[in-house]
Enzyme design. Structure first.
Site, PDB file in Angstrom:
ATOM      1  N   GLY A   1       0.420   4.867   5.646  1.00 45.34           N
ATOM      2  CA  GLY A   1      -0.861   4.817   4.943  1.00 45.34           C
ATOM      3  C   GLY A   1      -1.936   4.088   5.735  1.00 45.34           C
ATOM      4  O   GLY A   1      -2.974   3.715   5.183  1.00 45.34           O
TER       5      GLY A   1
ATOM      6  N   GLU B   1      -0.707  -5.198   6.069  1.00 44.57           N
ATOM      7  CA  GLU B   1       0.631  -5.308   5.450  1.00 44.57           C
ATOM      8  C   GLU B   1       1.493  -6.306   6.211  1.00 44.57           C
ATOM      9  O   GLU B   1       2.207  -7.114   5.611  1.00 44.57           O
ATOM     10  CB  GLU B   1       1.312  -3.933   5.447  1.00 44.57           C
ATOM     11  CG  GLU B   1       0.687  -2.953   4.468  1.00 44.57           C
ATOM     12  CD  GLU B   1       1.250  -1.550   4.585  1.00 44.57           C
ATOM     13  OE1 GLU B   1       1.204  -0.828   3.584  1.00 44.57           O
ATOM     14  OE2 GLU B   1       1.719  -1.156   5.674  1.00 44.57           O
TER      15      GLU B   1
ATOM     16  N   THR C   1       0.852  -1.200   0.000  1.00 45.63           N
ATOM     17  CA  THR C   1       0.000   0.000   0.000  1.00 45.63           C
ATOM     18  C   THR C   1       0.883   1.243   0.000  1.00 45.63           C
ATOM     19  O   THR C   1       1.959   1.241   0.603  1.00 45.63           O
ATOM     20  CB  THR C   1      -0.888  -0.014   1.260  1.00 45.63           C
ATOM     21  OG1 THR C   1      -1.743  -1.160   1.191  1.00 45.63           O
ATOM     22  CG2 THR C   1      -1.749   1.235   1.360  1.00 45.63           C
ATOM     23  N   GLY C   2       0.403   2.289  -0.669  1.00 49.96           N
ATOM     24  CA  GLY C   2       1.147   3.555  -0.676  1.00 49.96           C
ATOM     25  C   GLY C   2       1.521   3.948  -2.088  1.00 49.96           C
ATOM     26  O   GLY C   2       1.243   3.225  -3.054  1.00 49.96           O
ATOM     27  N   SER C   3       2.179   5.101  -2.220  1.00 47.51           N
ATOM     28  CA  SER C   3       2.475   5.612  -3.557  1.00 47.51           C
ATOM     29  C   SER C   3       3.525   4.753  -4.273  1.00 47.51           C
ATOM     30  O   SER C   3       3.426   4.536  -5.483  1.00 47.51           O
ATOM     31  CB  SER C   3       2.926   7.072  -3.474  1.00 47.51           C
ATOM     32  OG  SER C   3       4.074   7.192  -2.663  1.00 47.51           O
TER      33      SER C   3
ATOM     34  N   GLY D   1       3.248   1.954   7.904  1.00 51.71           N
ATOM     35  CA  GLY D   1       1.945   2.332   8.444  1.00 51.71           C
ATOM     36  C   GLY D   1       1.582   3.777   8.184  1.00 51.71           C
ATOM     37  O   GLY D   1       0.538   4.245   8.636  1.00 51.71           O
TER      38      GLY D   1
ATOM     39  N   ALA E   1       7.866   1.453   2.349  1.00 53.25           N
ATOM     40  CA  ALA E   1       8.185   1.641   3.774  1.00 53.25           C
ATOM     41  C   ALA E   1       8.334   3.134   4.038  1.00 53.25           C
ATOM     42  O   ALA E   1       8.610   3.912   3.121  1.00 53.25           O
ATOM     43  CB  ALA E   1       9.475   0.909   4.142  1.00 53.25           C
ATOM     44  N   ASP E   2       8.144   3.503   5.289  1.00 51.75           N
ATOM     45  CA  ASP E   2       8.362   4.898   5.679  1.00 51.75           C
ATOM     46  C   ASP E   2       9.810   5.139   6.080  1.00 51.75           C
ATOM     47  O   ASP E   2      10.326   6.241   5.900  1.00 51.75           O
ATOM     48  CB  ASP E   2       7.404   5.269   6.818  1.00 51.75           C
ATOM     49  CG  ASP E   2       5.960   5.136   6.371  1.00 51.75           C
ATOM     50  OD1 ASP E   2       5.577   5.840   5.420  1.00 51.75           O
ATOM     51  OD2 ASP E   2       5.230   4.289   6.917  1.00 51.75           O
TER      52      ASP E   2
ATOM     53  N   LYS F   1      14.058   7.175   2.355  1.00 51.03           N
ATOM     54  CA  LYS F   1      13.550   6.278   3.394  1.00 51.03           C
ATOM     55  C   LYS F   1      14.678   5.595   4.174  1.00 51.03           C
ATOM     56  O   LYS F   1      14.433   4.928   5.163  1.00 51.03           O
ATOM     57  CB  LYS F   1      12.655   5.198   2.765  1.00 51.03           C
ATOM     58  CG  LYS F   1      11.542   5.735   1.875  1.00 51.03           C
ATOM     59  CD  LYS F   1      10.528   6.513   2.668  1.00 51.03           C
ATOM     60  CE  LYS F   1       9.383   7.067   1.843  1.00 51.03           C
ATOM     61  NZ  LYS F   1       8.508   6.111   1.250  1.00 51.03           N
TER      62      LYS F   1
HETATM   63  C1  5RP Z   1       1.266   2.167   4.210  1.00 51.78           C
HETATM   64  C2  5RP Z   1       2.741   2.015   4.220  1.00 51.78           C
HETATM   65  C3  5RP Z   1       3.487   2.540   3.041  1.00 51.78           C
HETATM   66  O1  5RP Z   1       4.177   1.489   2.447  1.00 51.78           O
HETATM   67  C4  5RP Z   1       4.427   3.609   3.495  1.00 51.78           C
HETATM   68  O2  5RP Z   1       3.660   4.623   4.159  1.00 51.78           O
HETATM   69  C5  5RP Z   1       5.204   4.222   2.340  1.00 51.78           C
HETATM   70  O3  5RP Z   1       4.334   4.919   1.503  1.00 51.78           O
HETATM   71  P1  5RP Z   1       4.859   5.714   0.228  1.00 51.78           P
HETATM   72  O4  5RP Z   1       5.376   4.711  -0.736  1.00 51.78           O
HETATM   73  O5  5RP Z   1       3.659   6.461  -0.262  1.00 51.78           O
HETATM   74  O6  5RP Z   1       5.939   6.664   0.716  1.00 51.78           O
HETATM   75  O7  5RP Z   1       3.337   1.491   5.120  1.00 51.78           O
HETATM   76  O8  5RP Z   1       0.694   1.772   5.424  1.00 51.78           O
END
Ligand code: 5RP
Length: 255
Positions: A103, A109, A31-33, A101, A89-90, A127
């Protein structure tokens, strides 16, 4: 329209991870961009090369995206085995431990990643951190008695090796955000997490905490995409817990 540097990096990481996909695989879809880039490129490759892949989504947002793009999905309970999960991942550190998390999808996940033979993280350079914790750590909380759980988390943090201790309840458009699983999210503003495995275990021991966004020893590899389109792959060392900068890495830069 040309891609932004951030999208260039996310797309490069996704394209590299896509090379690991083989016909017939069952894939956990993050999930996420960044994960969204992977799903889009996967859909294009499935159409172009006529390969068949089954996805297991990690959020309602990813279900909608995959359905829109024609990527077939199954529920986790309906697949016997997931070959690989590809997710964003963040933050990730040199042990390939993660904060996830951002998102609000950390619970699904984590369950999907834990059910997979391999978890591959896709990320841009931003990241990568020396120590986890600058990104607020999300934890998923049962709504019943949430303020008591908040007090218990605050008490726990008083005894932990962290720099900050503020706890915020994540909000959506109409009050506290409710996750796909019907829970709240607390964001822990820790600044620095001295011992991520110890914090993850301690948080999980609090009644009312469903899961934390600390993914410890779960990622097999991180694919880092750069804005110039190059990628770098960092694989987990054989011995769990060994910092990756102390072992020979599979580092691969390609154009
Ligand atoms: C969602 C997540 C995402 O993978 C994380 O927030 C990264 O998102 P992005 O690719 O948009 O930076 O853990 O719960």
């Amino acid at each position: 329209m040309p891609l932004s540097p951030a999208d260039q990096a996310k797309s490069a990481a996704s394209a590299r991870a896509l090379q690991l996909v083989e016909d017939g695989m069952t894939l956990g879809l993050g999930t996420g961009s960044t994960a969204g880039w992977f799903v889009r490129l996967l859909s294009e490759r499935m159409k172009r090369e006529r390969i068949h892949v089954t996805g297991v989504a990690t959020s309602s947002a990813t279900v909608w995206l995959a359905q829109e793009l024609g990527v077939p999905l199954k529920k986790l309970e309906d697949v016997g085995h997931i070959d690989m999960t590809v997710d964003g991942a963040d933050e990730f550190d040199s042990h390939l431990n993660l904060i996830k998390g951002g998102g609000a999808a950390l619970l699904q996940e984590k369950i999907v990643a834990a059910s997979s033979a391999r978890m591959v993280v896709i990320a841009d350079e931003s990241k990568r951190v020396a120590r986890l914790g600058a990104f607020p750590l999300p934890i998923e909380i049962v709504r019943f008695g949430w303020s008591s759980t908040r007090r218990a988390v605050a008490e726990l943090l008083n005894g932990m090796d962290v720099d900050g201790r503020e706890i915020t309840v994540r909000t959506g458009s109409a009050g506290p955000l409710v996750t796909d699983e019907g829970h709240y999210i607390f964001d822990l503003h820790l600044g620095r997490i001295g011992d991520p495995p110890a914090l993850a275990a301690a948080l999980n021991a609090i009644p009312g905490v469903v899961e934390s966004g600390l993914f410890i020893d779960m990622a097999a590899a991180v694919v880092i995409g750069h804005a110039d389109g190059t990628t770098e792959v960092i694989e987990r060392p054989v011995a769990p817990g060994t910092p990756v900068d102390q072992v020979e890495l599979m580092r691969n830069r390609d154009a």
